[in-house]
Write a protein that holds these residues in place. Structure first.
Motif, PDB file in Angstrom:
ATOM      1  N   VAL A 282      49.901  36.917 -17.374  1.00 15.10           N
ATOM      2  CA  VAL A 282      50.333  35.638 -16.815  1.00 15.10           C
ATOM      3  C   VAL A 282      50.959  35.865 -15.443  1.00 15.10           C
ATOM      4  O   VAL A 282      51.754  36.794 -15.261  1.00 15.10           O
ATOM      5  CB  VAL A 282      51.348  34.962 -17.752  1.00 15.10           C
ATOM      6  CG1 VAL A 282      51.869  33.677 -17.130  1.00 15.10           C
ATOM      7  CG2 VAL A 282      50.712  34.681 -19.111  1.00 15.10           C
ATOM      8  N   GLN A 283      50.591  35.019 -14.499  1.00 13.97           N
ATOM      9  CA  GLN A 283      51.221  35.027 -13.182  1.00 13.97           C
ATOM     10  C   GLN A 283      51.738  33.633 -12.868  1.00 13.97           C
ATOM     11  O   GLN A 283      51.103  32.637 -13.208  1.00 13.97           O
ATOM     12  CB  GLN A 283      50.233  35.485 -12.120  1.00 13.97           C
ATOM     13  CG  GLN A 283      49.831  36.948 -12.267  1.00 13.97           C
ATOM     14  CD  GLN A 283      48.927  37.414 -11.148  1.00 13.97           C
ATOM     15  OE1 GLN A 283      48.074  36.674 -10.694  1.00 13.97           O
ATOM     16  NE2 GLN A 283      49.126  38.639 -10.708  1.00 13.97           N
ATOM     17  N   LEU A 284      52.885  33.567 -12.213  1.00 10.07           N
ATOM     18  CA  LEU A 284      53.558  32.308 -11.949  1.00 10.07           C
ATOM     19  C   LEU A 284      53.878  32.193 -10.470  1.00 10.07           C
ATOM     20  O   LEU A 284      54.428  33.135  -9.880  1.00 10.07           O
ATOM     21  CB  LEU A 284      54.854  32.233 -12.763  1.00 10.07           C
ATOM     22  CG  LEU A 284      54.734  32.530 -14.261  1.00 10.07           C
ATOM     23  CD1 LEU A 284      56.114  32.647 -14.894  1.00 10.07           C
ATOM     24  CD2 LEU A 284      53.936  31.436 -14.943  1.00 10.07           C
ATOM     25  N   VAL A 285      53.544  31.044  -9.870  1.00  8.15           N
ATOM     26  CA  VAL A 285      53.823  30.830  -8.451  1.00  8.15           C
ATOM     27  C   VAL A 285      54.492  29.476  -8.287  1.00  8.15           C
ATOM     28  O   VAL A 285      53.882  28.437  -8.548  1.00  8.15           O
ATOM     29  CB  VAL A 285      52.539  30.890  -7.605  1.00  8.15           C
ATOM     30  CG1 VAL A 285      52.874  30.631  -6.138  1.00  8.15           C
ATOM     31  CG2 VAL A 285      51.853  32.242  -7.765  1.00  8.15           C
ATOM     32  N   GLU A 286      55.754  29.495  -7.830  1.00  6.62           N
ATOM     33  CA  GLU A 286      56.524  28.270  -7.653  1.00  6.62           C
ATOM     34  C   GLU A 286      56.357  27.699  -6.253  1.00  6.62           C
ATOM     35  O   GLU A 286      56.071  28.430  -5.297  1.00  6.62           O
ATOM     36  CB  GLU A 286      58.024  28.504  -7.894  1.00  6.62           C
ATOM     37  CG  GLU A 286      58.402  29.139  -9.205  1.00  6.62           C
ATOM     38  CD  GLU A 286      58.625  30.620  -9.082  1.00  6.62           C
ATOM     39  OE1 GLU A 286      59.443  31.178  -9.843  1.00  6.62           O
ATOM     40  OE2 GLU A 286      57.987  31.241  -8.209  1.00  6.62           O
ATOM     41  N   SER A 287      56.610  26.402  -6.149  1.00  2.00           N
ATOM     42  CA  SER A 287      56.664  25.728  -4.858  1.00  2.00           C
ATOM     43  C   SER A 287      57.491  24.459  -5.027  1.00  2.00           C
ATOM     44  O   SER A 287      57.811  24.065  -6.148  1.00  2.00           O
ATOM     45  CB  SER A 287      55.263  25.386  -4.343  1.00  2.00           C
ATOM     46  OG  SER A 287      54.615  24.499  -5.237  1.00  2.00           O
ATOM     47  N   GLY A 288      57.826  23.842  -3.892  1.00  2.00           N
ATOM     48  CA  GLY A 288      58.495  22.552  -3.955  1.00  2.00           C
ATOM     49  C   GLY A 288      59.973  22.558  -3.651  1.00  2.00           C
ATOM     50  O   GLY A 288      60.603  21.503  -3.610  1.00  2.00           O
ATOM     51  N   GLY A 289      60.546  23.732  -3.431  1.00  2.00           N
ATOM     52  CA  GLY A 289      61.958  23.763  -3.089  1.00  2.00           C
ATOM     53  C   GLY A 289      62.204  23.198  -1.700  1.00  2.00           C
ATOM     54  O   GLY A 289      61.275  22.924  -0.941  1.00  2.00           O
ATOM     55  N   GLY A 290      63.475  23.029  -1.374  1.00  2.00           N
ATOM     56  CA  GLY A 290      63.824  22.512  -0.062  1.00  2.00           C
ATOM     57  C   GLY A 290      65.284  22.133   0.001  1.00  2.00           C
ATOM     58  O   GLY A 290      66.074  22.498  -0.879  1.00  2.00           O
ATOM     59  N   SER A 291      65.620  21.414   1.050  1.00  2.52           N
ATOM     60  CA  SER A 291      66.991  20.969   1.263  1.00  2.52           C
ATOM     61  C   SER A 291      67.062  19.461   1.152  1.00  2.52           C
ATOM     62  O   SER A 291      66.258  18.761   1.783  1.00  2.52           O
ATOM     63  CB  SER A 291      67.477  21.420   2.641  1.00  2.52           C
ATOM     64  OG  SER A 291      67.497  22.825   2.729  1.00  2.52           O
ATOM     65  N   VAL A 292      68.019  18.978   0.376  1.00  2.56           N
ATOM     66  CA  VAL A 292      68.220  17.548   0.214  1.00  2.56           C
ATOM     67  C   VAL A 292      69.704  17.248   0.193  1.00  2.56           C
ATOM     68  O   VAL A 292      70.535  18.139  -0.022  1.00  2.56           O
ATOM     69  CB  VAL A 292      67.588  17.010  -1.101  1.00  2.56           C
ATOM     70  CG1 VAL A 292      66.087  17.166  -1.070  1.00  2.56           C
ATOM     71  CG2 VAL A 292      68.190  17.708  -2.308  1.00  2.56           C
ATOM     72  N   GLN A 293      70.031  15.988   0.385  1.00  2.00           N
ATOM     73  CA  GLN A 293      71.425  15.568   0.292  1.00  2.00           C
ATOM     74  C   GLN A 293      71.751  15.231  -1.159  1.00  2.00           C
ATOM     75  O   GLN A 293      70.874  14.948  -1.983  1.00  2.00           O
ATOM     76  CB  GLN A 293      71.671  14.366   1.191  1.00  2.00           C
ATOM     77  CG  GLN A 293      71.614  14.705   2.670  1.00  2.00           C
ATOM     78  CD  GLN A 293      72.131  13.578   3.538  1.00  2.00           C
ATOM     79  OE1 GLN A 293      72.005  12.413   3.198  1.00  2.00           O
ATOM     80  NE2 GLN A 293      72.723  13.931   4.677  1.00  2.00           N
TER      81      GLN A 293
ATOM     82  N   SER B 158      57.104  22.798  -8.628  1.00  2.00           N
ATOM     83  CA  SER B 158      55.836  23.049  -9.319  1.00  2.00           C
ATOM     84  C   SER B 158      55.680  24.545  -9.550  1.00  2.00           C
ATOM     85  O   SER B 158      56.170  25.365  -8.767  1.00  2.00           O
ATOM     86  CB  SER B 158      54.648  22.552  -8.480  1.00  2.00           C
ATOM     87  OG  SER B 158      54.731  21.161  -8.260  1.00  2.00           O
ATOM     88  N   CYS B 159      54.978  24.883 -10.610  1.00  2.00           N
ATOM     89  CA  CYS B 159      54.711  26.287 -10.935  1.00  2.00           C
ATOM     90  C   CYS B 159      53.282  26.376 -11.460  1.00  2.00           C
ATOM     91  O   CYS B 159      52.984  25.848 -12.534  1.00  2.00           O
ATOM     92  CB  CYS B 159      55.695  26.797 -11.976  1.00  2.00           C
ATOM     93  SG  CYS B 159      55.328  28.458 -12.599  1.00  2.00           S
ATOM     94  N   VAL B 160      52.433  27.029 -10.682  1.00  2.00           N
ATOM     95  CA  VAL B 160      51.056  27.229 -11.126  1.00  2.00           C
ATOM     96  C   VAL B 160      51.017  28.446 -12.035  1.00  2.00           C
ATOM     97  O   VAL B 160      51.472  29.540 -11.656  1.00  2.00           O
ATOM     98  CB  VAL B 160      50.114  27.406  -9.926  1.00  2.00           C
ATOM     99  CG1 VAL B 160      48.702  27.712 -10.414  1.00  2.00           C
ATOM    100  CG2 VAL B 160      50.122  26.151  -9.064  1.00  2.00           C
ATOM    101  N   VAL B 161      50.456  28.255 -13.212  1.00  2.00           N
ATOM    102  CA  VAL B 161      50.384  29.308 -14.222  1.00  2.00           C
ATOM    103  C   VAL B 161      48.949  29.824 -14.289  1.00  2.00           C
ATOM    104  O   VAL B 161      48.024  29.067 -14.609  1.00  2.00           O
ATOM    105  CB  VAL B 161      50.804  28.775 -15.603  1.00  2.00           C
ATOM    106  CG1 VAL B 161      50.781  29.895 -16.641  1.00  2.00           C
ATOM    107  CG2 VAL B 161      52.185  28.132 -15.532  1.00  2.00           C
ATOM    108  N   SER B 162      48.750  31.075 -13.977  1.00  5.44           N
ATOM    109  CA  SER B 162      47.410  31.655 -14.041  1.00  5.44           C
ATOM    110  C   SER B 162      47.399  32.812 -15.033  1.00  5.44           C
ATOM    111  O   SER B 162      48.438  33.399 -15.340  1.00  5.44           O
ATOM    112  CB  SER B 162      46.956  32.124 -12.663  1.00  5.44           C
ATOM    113  OG  SER B 162      47.836  33.113 -12.166  1.00  5.44           O
ATOM    114  N   GLY B 163      46.212  33.128 -15.527  1.00  3.34           N
ATOM    115  CA  GLY B 163      46.097  34.198 -16.516  1.00  3.34           C
ATOM    116  C   GLY B 163      46.294  33.639 -17.913  1.00  3.34           C
ATOM    117  O   GLY B 163      46.939  32.615 -18.100  1.00  3.34           O
ATOM    118  N   HIS B 164      45.742  34.318 -18.876  1.00  2.67           N
ATOM    119  CA  HIS B 164      45.819  33.873 -20.258  1.00  2.67           C
ATOM    120  C   HIS B 164      46.531  34.923 -21.086  1.00  2.67           C
ATOM    121  O   HIS B 164      46.222  36.111 -20.998  1.00  2.67           O
ATOM    122  CB  HIS B 164      44.406  33.638 -20.812  1.00  2.67           C
ATOM    123  CG  HIS B 164      44.393  33.207 -22.245  1.00  2.67           C
ATOM    124  ND1 HIS B 164      44.882  31.987 -22.656  1.00  2.67           N
ATOM    125  CD2 HIS B 164      43.972  33.843 -23.364  1.00  2.67           C
ATOM    126  CE1 HIS B 164      44.745  31.887 -23.968  1.00  2.67           C
ATOM    127  NE2 HIS B 164      44.208  32.991 -24.423  1.00  2.67           N
TER     128      HIS B 164
END
Length: 128
Positions: A2-13, A21-27
Motif C-alpha cells: 500500500v502507498q499513500l499520497v496526501e494533498s489538500g493542506g494549506g493555511s486558513v483562518q 485527500s489521500c490517494v491509496v494505491s496498491g492492494h
C-alpha cells in the motif's frame, strides 16, 4: 504494498475549512482500516479519525463534530473534511493504513488498530 499520497493542506483562518485527500494505491488484503493522524511541533503524533473495513468511523474527541472522514472506493481516495478549524488544529497531517500482522518500521497503535503504512504528510496551518 500500500502507498499513500496526501494533498489538500494549506493555511486558513480560524473558523475556515479544508479538505484533505489521500490517494491509496496498491492492494493489501491485510488492510483493516484507514486513518488520519496529525503531529504538531513538540507533540506526539495522534489519531484524528479512522474508518474501519466495515465502514465504522471513529474520531478523536477534539475533532468530533467538526471533522468528517470518508472514502471513495471508486477513486481509491480517503478524505478528511475539516470544518470550524481552530489554531490548535495546526499540524502535519498524515494518512495511514492499519493492517493485520503489521510489519512496517513505523507503527502506531490506536485502540485495536496498528497503523504501519504512512504517507508523507501535508501541512495544515490555522491562524487566529
Amino acid at each position: 504494498q500500500v502507498q499513500l499520497v496526501e494533498s489538500g493542506g494549506g493555511s486558513v483562518q480560524s473558523g475556515g475549512s479544508l479538505r484533505l485527500s489521500c490517494v491509496v494505491s496498491g492492494h493489501d488484503t491485510r488492510r483493516i482500516a484507514l486513518g488520519w493522524f496529525r503531529q504538531a511541533p513538540g507533540k506526539e503524533r495522534e489519531g484524528v479519525a479512522r474508518i474501519e473495513s466495515e465502514g465504522d468511523t471513529h474520531y478523536a474527541y477534539s475533532v468530533k463534530g467538526r471533522f468528517t472522514i470518508s472514502q471513495d472506493n471508486a477513486k481509491n481516495t480517503l478524505y478528511l473534511q475539516m470544518n470550524s478549524l481552530k489554531p490548535e488544529d495546526t499540524a502535519l497531517y498524515y494518512c495511514a493504513a492499519a493492517r493485520w500482522a503489521a510489519q512496517g518500521p513505523d507503527q502506531l497503535l490506536w485502540d485495536d488498530f496498528l497503523f504501519d503504512v504512512w504517507g508523507q504528510g501535508t501541512q495544515v496551518t490555522v491562524s487566529s
